[in-house]
Design an enzyme around this catalytic site. Sequence first.
Site, PDB file in Angstrom:
ATOM      1  N   TYR A  20       0.809  -1.224   0.000  1.00 49.45           N
ATOM      2  CA  TYR A  20       0.000   0.000   0.000  1.00 49.45           C
ATOM      3  C   TYR A  20       0.846   1.280   0.000  1.00 49.45           C
ATOM      4  CZ  TYR A  20      -3.040  -3.677   1.781  1.00 49.45           C
ATOM      5  OH  TYR A  20      -3.707  -4.851   1.956  1.00 49.45           O
ATOM      6  N   ASP A 249     -13.823 -16.160   8.526  1.00 49.85           N
ATOM      7  CA  ASP A 249     -12.457 -15.815   8.144  1.00 49.85           C
ATOM      8  C   ASP A 249     -11.656 -15.600   9.429  1.00 49.85           C
ATOM      9  OD1 ASP A 249     -10.074 -14.707   7.393  1.00 49.85           O
ATOM     10  OD2 ASP A 249     -10.917 -13.219   6.019  1.00 49.85           O
ATOM     11  N   LYS A 278      -2.030 -16.378   8.232  1.00 50.60           N
ATOM     12  CA  LYS A 278      -1.185 -15.583   9.139  1.00 50.60           C
ATOM     13  C   LYS A 278      -0.419 -16.406  10.193  1.00 50.60           C
ATOM     14  CE  LYS A 278      -2.792 -10.981   8.312  1.00 50.60           C
ATOM     15  NZ  LYS A 278      -4.077 -10.615   7.735  1.00 50.60           N
TER      16      LYS A 278
HETATM   17  C1  LIG Z   1      -4.582 -10.622   6.403  1.00 56.08           C
HETATM   18  C2  LIG Z   1      -5.953 -11.123   6.212  1.00 56.08           C
HETATM   19  C3  LIG Z   1      -6.335 -11.721   4.999  1.00 56.08           C
HETATM   20  C4  LIG Z   1      -5.403 -11.823   3.815  1.00 56.08           C
HETATM   21  O1  LIG Z   1      -4.303 -12.615   4.060  1.00 56.08           O
HETATM   22  P1  LIG Z   1      -2.991 -12.488   3.127  1.00 56.08           P
HETATM   23  O2  LIG Z   1      -2.106 -13.578   3.598  1.00 56.08           O
HETATM   24  O3  LIG Z   1      -2.427 -11.118   3.388  1.00 56.08           O
HETATM   25  O4  LIG Z   1      -3.435 -12.659   1.717  1.00 56.08           O
HETATM   26  C5  LIG Z   1      -7.639 -12.180   4.887  1.00 56.08           C
HETATM   27  N1  LIG Z   1      -8.497 -12.086   5.914  1.00 56.08           N
HETATM   28  C6  LIG Z   1      -8.163 -11.544   7.102  1.00 56.08           C
HETATM   29  C7  LIG Z   1      -9.161 -11.486   8.205  1.00 56.08           C
HETATM   30  C8  LIG Z   1      -6.883 -11.026   7.290  1.00 56.08           C
HETATM   31  O5  LIG Z   1      -6.555 -10.459   8.453  1.00 56.08           O
END
Ligand SMILES: *Cc1c(COP(=O)(O)O)cnc(C)c1O
Length: 433
Positions: A20, A249, A278
């Site tokens: 970004y 998610d 993550k």
């Molecule tokens: C960081 C994040 C993503 C994306 O993950 P990347 O590995 O950066 O592609 C998707 N959903 C949530 C909730 C996140 O915090």
Amino acid sequence: MNNKHTELLEFDRQHIWHPYTSMSKPLPSYLVESAHGVEIKLSSGETLIDGMSSWWSVLHGYNHPVLNQALTEQAQDFSHIMFGGLTHQPAIDLAKKLIHLTPKTLDKVFFSDSGSVAVEVALKMALQYWQSKGQADKYRVMTVRNGYHGDTFAAMSVCDPITGMHQIFEKVLMKSIFAPAPSINIDETWHDDEITTLEALFKQHHHETAAFIIEPIVQGTGGMRFYHPNYLKAVRQLCDQYQILFIADEIATGLGRTGKLFACEWANISPDIMCLGKTLTGGYLTLAATLCTAEIAQTISEGEASCFMHGPTYMANPLACAVANASIDLLINQDWQHKISSIELQFQQQLLPLKQCNKVASTRVLGSIGVVETTHAVNVATIQKRFVELGVWIRPFGKLIYIMPPLVINKTQISQLVLAIKTVLSEDECFLD
Ligand SMILES: *Cc1c(COP(=O)(O)O)cnc(C)c1O
């Protein structure tokens, strides 16, 4: 900072995109020499206490002997092997662990290479599921405002339309259905008005809606807000009532950060599909997973395509799986709840009172996440420089100064993080007007 370092940084500035940022007016970057435990050492000599866990991913600190060993041992066997037609124990062990630890309905695992891709996979699963059931008219996705799910196209189309700058890509994004963001905080009193609009949207759109996607409890990048578990319960109930798949998610919240192993546990609910990323490898390598129920997997597999249409080159990378196994074992074989709650307690004692400071709109804490929301947007370059001078690594955005340090942080280091935040709050040049 010697000549070589200056040269490296100059090349970086000229040729390498950072997240970004602009290439013509890039924000400054700092050159890292090494990182150990909770400390990041810069080439310019400073040692910084890490408040960011490299964007939610580092769990046991940098350069951990057990994780290093898992990685080198796996490298001696094989670092990568195609997953088409071949399989391996690191992936099998990891899938076993994930199925065991996640809510009970989740039974099948799809490995991919980043969080955004895990979200793409979840959305594709949902669409293929309804198509396979002969209900291809259920193809839209519902979500809430202020969400963040990644930067690839489908993931972007379920991010908040304003902060996700949907107008730039408007012509190609899926047209998602947006409910208002949850507004009752986790520690506030619940009232059913919160879901009036949500219920109306389910009623109006269920016949065309394949899935509802949400970050459980913590809306992360979209505002660092902690919302009420009853909201999740309501979504689960509405998804059941209206035959819509529930995608959780948990890429930011999964594996302990909120004080529960998965944030869904705050509401005692089980999603139909869950995304992890993550923290999955403890911050070592990029790896993500999308889990789904046996019923979804079976329906897709017996549908028109008779297979699920996705297969990344680096699917289930053995190095990443090996280090993920070691990281999860380290986590669950210690009293991690106690770790998180002692970080939480110290945040409550030291960070919450920053509410009294100049320029602070509100403060909030959940698990090992601490947030100071300011009244003015931060000047990223200036505030970043000040944090480095104060010996901490904290990277705010907009009006949010937030920290979520690795689990291994000690009390003195937490105090230093909070003190640094307190210090910059009194410095006008760290904020925009
Ligand atoms: C960081 C994040 C993503 C994306 O993950 P990347 O590995 O950066 O592609 C998707 N959903 C949530 C909730 C996140 O915090």
